[in-house]
Design a protein around this motif. Structure first.
Motif, PDB file in Angstrom:
ATOM      1  N   GLU A   1      18.330  30.887 -12.572  1.00 27.41           N
ATOM      2  CA  GLU A   1      18.065  28.815 -12.716  1.00 27.41           C
ATOM      3  C   GLU A   1      17.725  28.739 -11.587  1.00 27.41           C
ATOM      4  OE1 GLU A   1      22.209  27.673 -11.617  1.00 27.41           O
ATOM      5  OE2 GLU A   1      23.128  27.588 -14.144  1.00 27.41           O
ATOM      6  N   ARG A   2      16.064  28.063 -11.108  1.00 28.77           N
ATOM      7  CA  ARG A   2      15.750  27.647  -9.671  1.00 28.77           C
ATOM      8  C   ARG A   2      17.175  27.035  -8.842  1.00 28.77           C
ATOM      9  NH1 ARG A   2      11.765  30.318 -10.256  1.00 28.77           N
ATOM     10  NH2 ARG A   2      10.496  29.747 -11.804  1.00 28.77           N
ATOM     11  N   SER A   3      16.792  27.986  -7.935  1.00 32.10           N
ATOM     12  CA  SER A   3      17.148  27.721  -5.894  1.00 32.10           C
ATOM     13  C   SER A   3      17.585  26.013  -5.755  1.00 32.10           C
ATOM     14  CB  SER A   3      17.296  28.719  -5.011  1.00 32.10           C
ATOM     15  OG  SER A   3      17.846  27.981  -4.073  1.00 32.10           O
ATOM     16  N   ALA A   4      18.920  25.725  -5.997  1.00 33.30           N
ATOM     17  CA  ALA A   4      19.019  24.172  -5.588  1.00 33.30           C
ATOM     18  C   ALA A   4      18.077  23.482  -3.795  1.00 33.30           C
ATOM     19  CB  ALA A   4      20.074  23.766  -5.685  1.00 33.30           C
ATOM     20  N   ALA A   5      18.143  25.057  -3.096  1.00 32.51           N
ATOM     21  CA  ALA A   5      17.678  25.034  -2.079  1.00 32.51           C
ATOM     22  C   ALA A   5      16.917  25.079  -2.004  1.00 32.51           C
ATOM     23  CB  ALA A   5      18.386  26.036  -0.885  1.00 32.51           C
ATOM     24  N   ASP A   6      15.246  25.741  -2.618  1.00 34.44           N
ATOM     25  CA  ASP A   6      13.933  25.112  -2.495  1.00 34.44           C
ATOM     26  C   ASP A   6      13.362  25.247  -3.414  1.00 34.44           C
ATOM     27  OD1 ASP A   6      13.733  27.746  -3.804  1.00 34.44           O
ATOM     28  OD2 ASP A   6      12.982  28.938  -2.022  1.00 34.44           O
ATOM     29  N   GLY A   7      13.790  24.748  -5.100  1.00 30.80           N
ATOM     30  CA  GLY A   7      13.602  24.834  -5.859  1.00 30.80           C
ATOM     31  C   GLY A   7      12.447  26.000  -6.494  1.00 30.80           C
ATOM     32  N   ARG A   8      12.036  26.806  -5.893  1.00 29.45           N
ATOM     33  CA  ARG A   8      10.882  27.825  -6.088  1.00 29.45           C
ATOM     34  C   ARG A   8      12.058  29.248  -6.267  1.00 29.45           C
ATOM     35  NH1 ARG A   8       7.687  28.460  -1.074  1.00 29.45           N
ATOM     36  NH2 ARG A   8       9.769  28.262  -0.216  1.00 29.45           N
ATOM     37  N   SER A   9      12.891  29.629  -5.745  1.00 34.09           N
ATOM     38  CA  SER A   9      14.053  31.251  -5.569  1.00 34.09           C
ATOM     39  C   SER A   9      14.539  30.793  -6.562  1.00 34.09           C
ATOM     40  CB  SER A   9      13.939  31.355  -4.539  1.00 34.09           C
ATOM     41  OG  SER A   9      14.903  30.761  -4.092  1.00 34.09           O
ATOM     42  N   ALA A  10      14.734  31.749  -7.692  1.00 37.49           N
ATOM     43  CA  ALA A  10      15.664  31.732  -8.573  1.00 37.49           C
ATOM     44  C   ALA A  10      16.924  32.698  -8.324  1.00 37.49           C
ATOM     45  CB  ALA A  10      14.919  33.115 -10.117  1.00 37.49           C
ATOM     46  N   VAL A  11      17.953  32.017  -8.688  1.00 40.76           N
ATOM     47  CA  VAL A  11      19.569  32.422  -8.482  1.00 40.76           C
ATOM     48  C   VAL A  11      19.362  32.872 -10.175  1.00 40.76           C
ATOM     49  CG1 VAL A  11      20.322  30.907  -7.014  1.00 40.76           C
ATOM     50  CG2 VAL A  11      20.134  30.138  -8.950  1.00 40.76           C
ATOM     51  N   VAL A  12      20.655  33.995  -9.962  1.00 40.96           N
ATOM     52  CA  VAL A  12      20.597  34.894 -11.428  1.00 40.96           C
ATOM     53  C   VAL A  12      22.549  33.097 -11.151  1.00 40.96           C
ATOM     54  CG1 VAL A  12      21.828  36.596 -12.911  1.00 40.96           C
ATOM     55  CG2 VAL A  12      19.737  36.641 -11.038  1.00 40.96           C
ATOM     56  N   ALA A  13      22.864  32.906 -12.216  1.00 40.09           N
ATOM     57  CA  ALA A  13      24.232  32.755 -12.622  1.00 40.09           C
ATOM     58  C   ALA A  13      25.052  33.274 -14.119  1.00 40.09           C
ATOM     59  CB  ALA A  13      24.184  30.976 -13.100  1.00 40.09           C
ATOM     60  N   LEU A  14      26.715  33.480 -13.942  1.00 43.06           N
ATOM     61  CA  LEU A  14      27.666  34.108 -14.739  1.00 43.06           C
ATOM     62  C   LEU A  14      27.290  32.298 -15.810  1.00 43.06           C
ATOM     63  CD1 LEU A  14      29.123  36.423 -15.489  1.00 43.06           C
ATOM     64  CD2 LEU A  14      30.618  35.434 -13.840  1.00 43.06           C
ATOM     65  N   THR A  15      27.356  32.839 -16.921  1.00 43.25           N
ATOM     66  CA  THR A  15      27.788  31.899 -18.501  1.00 43.25           C
ATOM     67  C   THR A  15      29.088  32.347 -17.800  1.00 43.25           C
ATOM     68  OG1 THR A  15      27.072  33.353 -19.375  1.00 43.25           O
ATOM     69  CG2 THR A  15      25.514  31.708 -19.075  1.00 43.25           C
ATOM     70  N   ASP A  16      29.338  31.053 -19.393  1.00 43.38           N
ATOM     71  CA  ASP A  16      31.036  31.320 -19.517  1.00 43.38           C
ATOM     72  C   ASP A  16      31.021  32.470 -20.635  1.00 43.38           C
ATOM     73  OD1 ASP A  16      31.618  29.153 -18.274  1.00 43.38           O
ATOM     74  OD2 ASP A  16      31.504  27.906 -19.528  1.00 43.38           O
ATOM     75  N   GLU A  17      30.222  33.263 -21.222  1.00 45.83           N
ATOM     76  CA  GLU A  17      30.749  33.830 -22.476  1.00 45.83           C
ATOM     77  C   GLU A  17      30.439  34.884 -21.290  1.00 45.83           C
ATOM     78  OE1 GLU A  17      28.497  30.747 -24.270  1.00 45.83           O
ATOM     79  OE2 GLU A  17      28.121  31.547 -22.459  1.00 45.83           O
ATOM     80  N   GLY A  18      29.231  34.918 -19.426  1.00 47.64           N
ATOM     81  CA  GLY A  18      29.715  36.243 -19.338  1.00 47.64           C
ATOM     82  C   GLY A  18      30.812  36.415 -18.437  1.00 47.64           C
ATOM     83  N   ARG A  19      31.528  35.385 -18.001  1.00 43.44           N
ATOM     84  CA  ARG A  19      32.881  35.841 -16.968  1.00 43.44           C
ATOM     85  C   ARG A  19      34.312  36.077 -17.824  1.00 43.44           C
ATOM     86  NH1 ARG A  19      36.566  32.169 -16.879  1.00 43.44           N
ATOM     87  NH2 ARG A  19      35.496  30.111 -17.638  1.00 43.44           N
ATOM     88  N   GLU A  20      33.980  35.075 -19.350  1.00 38.97           N
ATOM     89  CA  GLU A  20      35.665  35.496 -20.197  1.00 38.97           C
ATOM     90  C   GLU A  20      35.209  36.956 -20.223  1.00 38.97           C
ATOM     91  OE1 GLU A  20      34.769  32.407 -23.214  1.00 38.97           O
ATOM     92  OE2 GLU A  20      35.353  31.477 -22.088  1.00 38.97           O
ATOM     93  N   LEU A  21      33.851  37.498 -21.039  1.00 35.06           N
ATOM     94  CA  LEU A  21      33.740  38.981 -21.329  1.00 35.06           C
ATOM     95  C   LEU A  21      34.026  39.712 -19.369  1.00 35.06           C
ATOM     96  CD1 LEU A  21      32.753  41.265 -22.537  1.00 35.06           C
ATOM     97  CD2 LEU A  21      31.023  41.037 -21.262  1.00 35.06           C
ATOM     98  N   ASN A  22      34.039  39.451 -18.340  1.00 32.19           N
ATOM     99  CA  ASN A  22      34.250  40.003 -17.394  1.00 32.19           C
ATOM    100  C   ASN A  22      35.654  40.798 -17.027  1.00 32.19           C
ATOM    101  OD1 ASN A  22      33.922  39.480 -14.314  1.00 32.19           O
ATOM    102  ND2 ASN A  22      32.826  41.698 -14.961  1.00 32.19           N
ATOM    103  N   GLU A  23      35.968  38.717 -16.846  1.00 33.62           N
ATOM    104  CA  GLU A  23      37.490  39.020 -16.369  1.00 33.62           C
ATOM    105  C   GLU A  23      38.386  40.060 -17.910  1.00 33.62           C
ATOM    106  OE1 GLU A  23      38.628  34.720 -16.371  1.00 33.62           O
ATOM    107  OE2 GLU A  23      37.529  35.142 -14.406  1.00 33.62           O
ATOM    108  N   ARG A  24      38.018  40.354 -18.851  1.00 40.63           N
ATOM    109  CA  ARG A  24      38.122  40.822 -20.339  1.00 40.63           C
ATOM    110  C   ARG A  24      38.719  42.273 -19.840  1.00 40.63           C
ATOM    111  NH1 ARG A  24      36.926  43.157 -24.366  1.00 40.63           N
ATOM    112  NH2 ARG A  24      35.038  42.176 -24.600  1.00 40.63           N
ATOM    113  N   VAL A  25      36.922  42.739 -19.419  1.00 42.61           N
ATOM    114  CA  VAL A  25      36.868  44.235 -19.674  1.00 42.61           C
ATOM    115  C   VAL A  25      37.553  44.206 -18.137  1.00 42.61           C
ATOM    116  CG1 VAL A  25      35.395  45.387 -18.934  1.00 42.61           C
ATOM    117  CG2 VAL A  25      34.932  43.860 -21.213  1.00 42.61           C
ATOM    118  N   VAL A  26      37.479  43.981 -17.190  1.00 45.25           N
ATOM    119  CA  VAL A  26      38.141  44.033 -15.803  1.00 45.25           C
ATOM    120  C   VAL A  26      39.396  44.190 -15.914  1.00 45.25           C
ATOM    121  CG1 VAL A  26      38.446  43.893 -13.154  1.00 45.25           C
ATOM    122  CG2 VAL A  26      35.699  42.875 -14.582  1.00 45.25           C
ATOM    123  N   ALA A  27      40.221  43.250 -16.819  1.00 50.74           N
ATOM    124  CA  ALA A  27      41.371  43.764 -16.563  1.00 50.74           C
ATOM    125  C   ALA A  27      42.329  44.898 -17.862  1.00 50.74           C
ATOM    126  CB  ALA A  27      42.331  42.330 -17.370  1.00 50.74           C
TER     127      ALA A  27
END
Length: 181
Positions: A109-135
């Protein structure tokens, strides 16, 4: 109270004794610690690889998802922040992000702070996979310590923390290993 197995001959003491005999005057005390730590590291790495394979994720992807998840809501970081927190190079982070994005686990995603830099966001699918695997992973890894009582675990954790801090300082920050979960 759980009965713990007696320490068996793992061959390390024989290796240490042989070097003491073959190279008198050379310090061999580290063999009893370093060799066992190296062998434990190999066993644990192999076990983690098999466990993650069973859980349907690889180590680099889990590291990326876990780094984002541990950052707290809204689970977004810049690639530079991910690199710093996971102790891998920017190139490795870029590859991890591309693979996870293709799998629908993260999105850029584009950074809300400056609109130029990128951020990486966890999707719902990524969060669900991560929580299941880590547990599942942490429940499994808890069983790997069944041979130690609470006091032994605390002592070992403290000693390893001290050794890791010392070696990290001596080797430099850039040589720190990755933290997976």
């Amino acid at each position: 109270m759980t009965a713990y197995p007696e320490a068996t001959d793992d061959g390390t003491d024989r290796i240490q004794a042989a070097w003491r005999r073959e190279l008198p005057g050379v310090p061999v005390g580290s063999i009893g610690v370093i060799t066992r730590m190296w062998r434990l590291g190999q066993l644990l790495a192999d076990d983690r690889r098999r466990t993650l394979e069973r859980l349907g994720v690889d180590n680099p992807t889990l590291d990326l998802l876990s780094t984002l998840r541990r950052s707290g809501p809204p689970y977004r970081l810049t690639p530079g922040q991910i690199a710093a927190r996971s102790f891998v190079t920017a190139g490795a982070v870029s590859q991890r992000i591309a693979r996870a994005e293709a799998a629908g686990l993260v999105r850029r995603e584009r950074s809300a702070a400056d609109g130029r830099s990128a951020v990486v966001a966890l999707t719902d699918e990524g969060r669900e996979l991560n929580e299941r695997v880590v547990a599942d992973l942490l429940r499994h890894e808890e069983t790997l310590l069944d041979g130690l009582d609470d006091a032994q675990r605390a002592t070992l954790a403290g000693l390893l923390k001290t050794l890791l801090a010392d070696l990290t300082q001596r080797f430099g920050a850039e040589d720190r290993p990755s933290a997976i979960s």
